[in-house]
Design a protein around this motif. Sequence first.
Motif, short mmCIF file in Angstrom:
data_model
loop_
_atom_site.label_atom_id
_atom_site.label_comp_id
_atom_site.label_asym_id
_atom_site.label_seq_id
_atom_site.Cartn_x
_atom_site.Cartn_y
_atom_site.Cartn_z
N PRO A 39 0.81 -1.22 0.00
CA PRO A 39 0.00 0.00 0.00
C PRO A 39 0.85 1.27 0.00
N ASN A 40 2.05 1.22 0.58
CA ASN A 40 2.92 2.38 0.64
C ASN A 40 4.04 2.31 -0.39
N VAL A 41 3.78 1.61 -1.49
CA VAL A 41 4.84 1.33 -2.47
C VAL A 41 5.46 2.60 -3.04
N LEU A 42 4.69 3.67 -3.16
CA LEU A 42 5.21 4.90 -3.73
C LEU A 42 6.23 5.59 -2.83
N ARG A 43 6.26 5.18 -1.56
CA ARG A 43 7.18 5.80 -0.61
C ARG A 43 8.30 4.86 -0.18
N LYS A 44 8.30 3.65 -0.70
CA LYS A 44 9.33 2.69 -0.30
C LYS A 44 10.69 3.10 -0.88
N GLU A 45 11.74 2.81 -0.13
CA GLU A 45 13.08 3.23 -0.52
C GLU A 45 13.49 2.62 -1.86
N GLU A 46 13.15 1.36 -2.09
CA GLU A 46 13.51 0.72 -3.35
C GLU A 46 12.83 1.40 -4.53
N THR A 47 11.58 1.81 -4.34
CA THR A 47 10.86 2.51 -5.40
C THR A 47 11.56 3.82 -5.75
N ILE A 48 11.90 4.57 -4.74
CA ILE A 48 12.52 5.88 -4.94
C ILE A 48 13.89 5.73 -5.60
N GLN A 49 14.66 4.73 -5.18
CA GLN A 49 15.98 4.53 -5.77
C GLN A 49 15.88 4.15 -7.23
#
Length: 264
Positions: A39-49
């Motif tokens: 649910p918080n995938v847009l804020r996960k560190e892997e997503t951002i990287q």
Amino acid sequence: MRTRFILIQTSHAGNVGATARAMKTMGFDDLVLVAPRWPNVLRKEETIQRASGALDVLAHARIVATLDEALEGVSHLCATAMTPRDFGPPTRTPRQHFEMLLNNELSALDGKAPGADLARNPPPETGVAFLFGSERFGMANEDVYRCHVALSIPTNPQFGSLNLGAAVQVIAYEWRQALATRGEGFAVQESAPQGERADAAQVAGMLAHWEQALTGIGFLDPAAPKKLMPRLNQLFNRAQLTQEEIHILRGVAKSMLQATQANR
């Protein structure tokens, strides 16, 4: 023409970031996630990287519970399905389908596709959506059946598996190339200016300097010069030297002369 990329039940956060990056490189920013694993995938560190700077795409992305919500305002649906279906929309390569779509050649061919009336009579603000299924099991049949086309990227028959981010990049590139025919493409960036070309007098002055230097180091025998200097002249003419390059070559000649004088 509005463009939306829809990821259905994405299971890997990194693929969301890679999708955002792929979209931004081609100038697209409308990303919708349908029931992602996190649910918080847009804020996960892997997503951002993995987004590698495409944070604006992530910031504007939406997460919805159902595909119906993701399709609001969209009139032409493109599934991305590697596995052929016995029933459903026609399968085409992205390039083939995009050309037909933009040339209004789909109405007669796609009458059998579910919702084909949208292709024949699109609303004034047509929206195109590209649907990508889960990494684990691809697109569900019921989702593919809703689409006007199943896009298949031509790949090696013995190894056709594409990472989700790579598949998005290919589709985004092909769609941008198709839109370029309507003036919505990107120009290739030209290389930096090479500098002002040297004129004939500057080349001749540099050659005279080199002739003096080559004589000083013993490479050129003034008594038997043969065709060394004319050949160098032709060489430098083919090189189309800039004024800066003339200065460099004169500096080389100056250093050769200084070395010769120092060894005497």
